[in-house]
Write a protein that holds these residues in place. Structure first.
Motif, PDB file in Angstrom:
ATOM      1  N   VAL A   9       4.908  -1.409   2.519  1.00 54.71           N
ATOM      2  CA  VAL A   9       4.562  -1.693   0.893  1.00 54.71           C
ATOM      3  C   VAL A   9       5.775  -2.423   0.042  1.00 54.71           C
ATOM      4  O   VAL A   9       5.352  -3.309  -0.451  1.00 54.71           O
ATOM      5  CB  VAL A   9       4.181  -0.467   0.220  1.00 54.71           C
ATOM      6  N   LYS A  40      11.782   1.017  -5.226  1.00 54.41           N
ATOM      7  CA  LYS A  40      11.040   2.489  -5.182  1.00 54.41           C
ATOM      8  C   LYS A  40      10.518   2.468  -3.812  1.00 54.41           C
ATOM      9  O   LYS A  40      10.974   3.362  -3.034  1.00 54.41           O
ATOM     10  CB  LYS A  40       9.979   2.224  -6.014  1.00 54.41           C
ATOM     11  N   ASN A  78       5.991   6.208  -6.441  1.00 51.79           N
ATOM     12  CA  ASN A  78       5.941   5.353  -5.344  1.00 51.79           C
ATOM     13  C   ASN A  78       4.383   4.967  -5.005  1.00 51.79           C
ATOM     14  O   ASN A  78       3.950   4.082  -4.636  1.00 51.79           O
ATOM     15  CB  ASN A  78       6.592   6.201  -4.212  1.00 51.79           C
ATOM     16  N   ILE A  79       3.668   6.310  -5.412  1.00 53.02           N
ATOM     17  CA  ILE A  79       2.301   6.100  -5.322  1.00 53.02           C
ATOM     18  C   ILE A  79       1.556   4.977  -6.185  1.00 53.02           C
ATOM     19  O   ILE A  79       0.889   4.072  -5.837  1.00 53.02           O
ATOM     20  CB  ILE A  79       1.468   7.295  -5.116  1.00 53.02           C
ATOM     21  N   VAL A 135       3.119   2.437  -7.794  1.00 51.27           N
ATOM     22  CA  VAL A 135       3.779   0.984  -7.451  1.00 51.27           C
ATOM     23  C   VAL A 135       3.104   0.775  -6.170  1.00 51.27           C
ATOM     24  O   VAL A 135       2.502  -0.537  -6.104  1.00 51.27           O
ATOM     25  CB  VAL A 135       5.260   0.904  -7.260  1.00 51.27           C
ATOM     26  N   ALA A 136       2.568   1.583  -5.124  1.00 55.00           N
ATOM     27  CA  ALA A 136       2.249   1.152  -3.794  1.00 55.00           C
ATOM     28  C   ALA A 136       0.654   0.658  -4.377  1.00 55.00           C
ATOM     29  O   ALA A 136       0.174  -0.204  -3.734  1.00 55.00           O
ATOM     30  CB  ALA A 136       2.073   2.440  -3.018  1.00 55.00           C
ATOM     31  N   ILE A 148      -0.439  -0.571  -6.884  1.00 56.95           N
ATOM     32  CA  ILE A 148      -0.500  -1.986  -7.765  1.00 56.95           C
ATOM     33  C   ILE A 148       0.028  -2.809  -6.424  1.00 56.95           C
ATOM     34  O   ILE A 148      -0.771  -4.149  -6.593  1.00 56.95           O
ATOM     35  CB  ILE A 148       0.727  -2.081  -8.541  1.00 56.95           C
ATOM     36  N   VAL A 149       0.650  -2.824  -5.539  1.00 58.90           N
ATOM     37  CA  VAL A 149       1.073  -3.660  -4.629  1.00 58.90           C
ATOM     38  C   VAL A 149      -0.066  -3.942  -3.649  1.00 58.90           C
ATOM     39  O   VAL A 149      -0.498  -5.344  -3.403  1.00 58.90           O
ATOM     40  CB  VAL A 149       2.347  -3.272  -3.624  1.00 58.90           C
ATOM     41  N   GLY A 187       7.465   2.819 -12.263  1.00 52.96           N
ATOM     42  CA  GLY A 187       7.274   1.381 -12.422  1.00 52.96           C
ATOM     43  C   GLY A 187       8.489   0.679 -13.432  1.00 52.96           C
ATOM     44  O   GLY A 187       8.006  -0.188 -14.132  1.00 52.96           O
TER      45      GLY A 187
END
Lengths: 120, 168, 89
Positions: free
Chosen positions: A25, A45, B82-83, B85-86, B88-89, B125
């Motif tokens: 990711v 992150k 982390n979840i 941001v993941a 969004i990515v 974020g």
């Protein structure tokens, strides 16, 4: 590798997969986002937790096979301490070089480009 | 840090740091044999003294209960962030709205400010880009933020308050 | 189950490294390349640790520790060079 308890085996596998997926990711975010400051979020992150997951798996594996997984612990700590510092330095370099940002340029920063080099 | 020359060099001015150095040396060697113990002791005594100019005065922690609670909050937020941001990515349909969030600081302890900046970078974020010690402000870049003022207030309530309890 | 998980993890990390390489070559800003390099270093740490598990040796973990340290120092040096124009004043 062949004498592991099934539960330990499952735990290690799970941590490995989680870690590797978060690392991926981070890579995707780095390639996908539109400007430098957004890209900065992905590796700082996702990659930290990604490598953290892999290292936790390595630690559990060391313990399960009767060793003392210390270097892994030190690597994890080191990465968690250094990642924010390097992110901060890269952000400062980008602001100094006036890299374009989708969020615009921060107003407070325009006059004092060199005022904040104290955290070293 | 400007405090480098204002306090005298002493042996064992930073007992906690000495303990960490000795422990990590022994753990890296993975042995408690006599030569390793001697080397660990020498390093633990010499390194903090040699670095005295960079370290500043010894930090006094006023509330260990807060330290434990704060560590828990931060570890939990790291996972959640982390979840977030993941998500969004991995969602190409959703374009995040980045924003600059200036966070005014009430905390004055230099180590506290450094720790706050570190915590901001490792949680949801946000990356702390500029630590301005003259204006007492941290400039934060948020990956996806529609209300910068609310986010600044959130950071102050969630992280700065416990840090002030710890350091001041 | 673990060998399979190891294979998947190595593949995922390798893919992440390819994406970093893409950003490293693409740029467009010099800081993007620096960020890509930093991420590449962290991914190498992950890869070396995975290899260490696979080959069941402790030695590689120490190698990973050294890679992590080198990565941090070089990122700091390059970022300082970009900000100040020199590394040591």
């Amino acid at each position: 590798m062949d004498t592991l308890h099934p539960l330990v085996d499952a735990l290690i596998s799970l941590m490995l997969i989680i870690g590797a997926l978060f690392t991926l990711v981070g890579g995707i975010g780095l390639a996908r986002f539109g400007d430098f400051f957004m890209r900065l979020h992905a590796p700082t992150k996702a990659t930290t937790l990604g490598v953290g997951g892999v290292l936790i798996a390595a630690m559990v594996y060391s313990w399960a096979s009767g060793r003392f997984g210390v270097p892994e612990l030190l690597i994890t700590l080191f990465l968690f301490i250094t990642a924010p510092v390097s992110a901060n330095l890269m952000a400062k370099a980008a602001l100094h070089l006036k890299v374009q940002s989708k969020a615009g340029r921060p107003a407070v920063f325009d006059d004092g480009a060199e005022t904040s080099g104290k955290r070293s | 840090m400007a405090t480098g020359t204002s306090h005298p060099k002493r042996w064992l001015a930073h007992p906690f740091m000495s303990a960490i150095i000795a422990a990590s040396w022994l753990l890296l060697q993975q042995s408690f044999a006599v030569p390793q113990l001697i080397t660990a002791t020498v390093l633990a005594l010499l390194l903090p003294r040699a670095l005295a100019g960079f370290l500043g005065p010894q930090v006094k922690v006023s509330s260990w209960a807060t330290v434990v609670r704060f560590t828990g909050i931060v570890l939990w937020d790291i996972v959640v962030s982390n979840i977030t941001v993941a998500k969004i990515v991995l969602n190409p349909a959703r374009e995040p709205q980045p924003a600059w969030v200036p966070v005014p600081l009430d905390i004055r302890h230099p180590n506290g400010i450094a720790l706050l900046a570190t915590v901001i970078t490792t949680t949801p974020g946000t990356v702390s880009c500029v630590i301005d010690e003259d204006r007492h402000e941290i400039l934060v870049h948020a990956l996806d933020c529609s209300d910068p003022a609310a986010m600044a207030q959130d950071i102050k309530n969630r992280y700065e308050r416990p840090l002030r309890e710890i350091f001041e | 189950m673990m060998p399979l998980a190891l294979d998947i993890a190595v593949a995922a990390v390798a893919l992440a490294m390819l994406l970093c390489a893409f950003r490293l070559f693409r740029g467009p800003e010099v800081t993007d390349r620096l960020l890509a390099l930093d991420t590449l270093y962290i991914n190498v740490v992950a890869l070396v640790v995975l290899l260490g598990i696979r080959q069941q040796t402790e030695l590689l973990f120490e190698a990973a520790l050294i890679v992590a340290m080198l990565g941090f120092v070089s990122t700091v040096a390059l970022a300082r060079y970009l900000t100040r124009g020199d590394v040591i004043e």
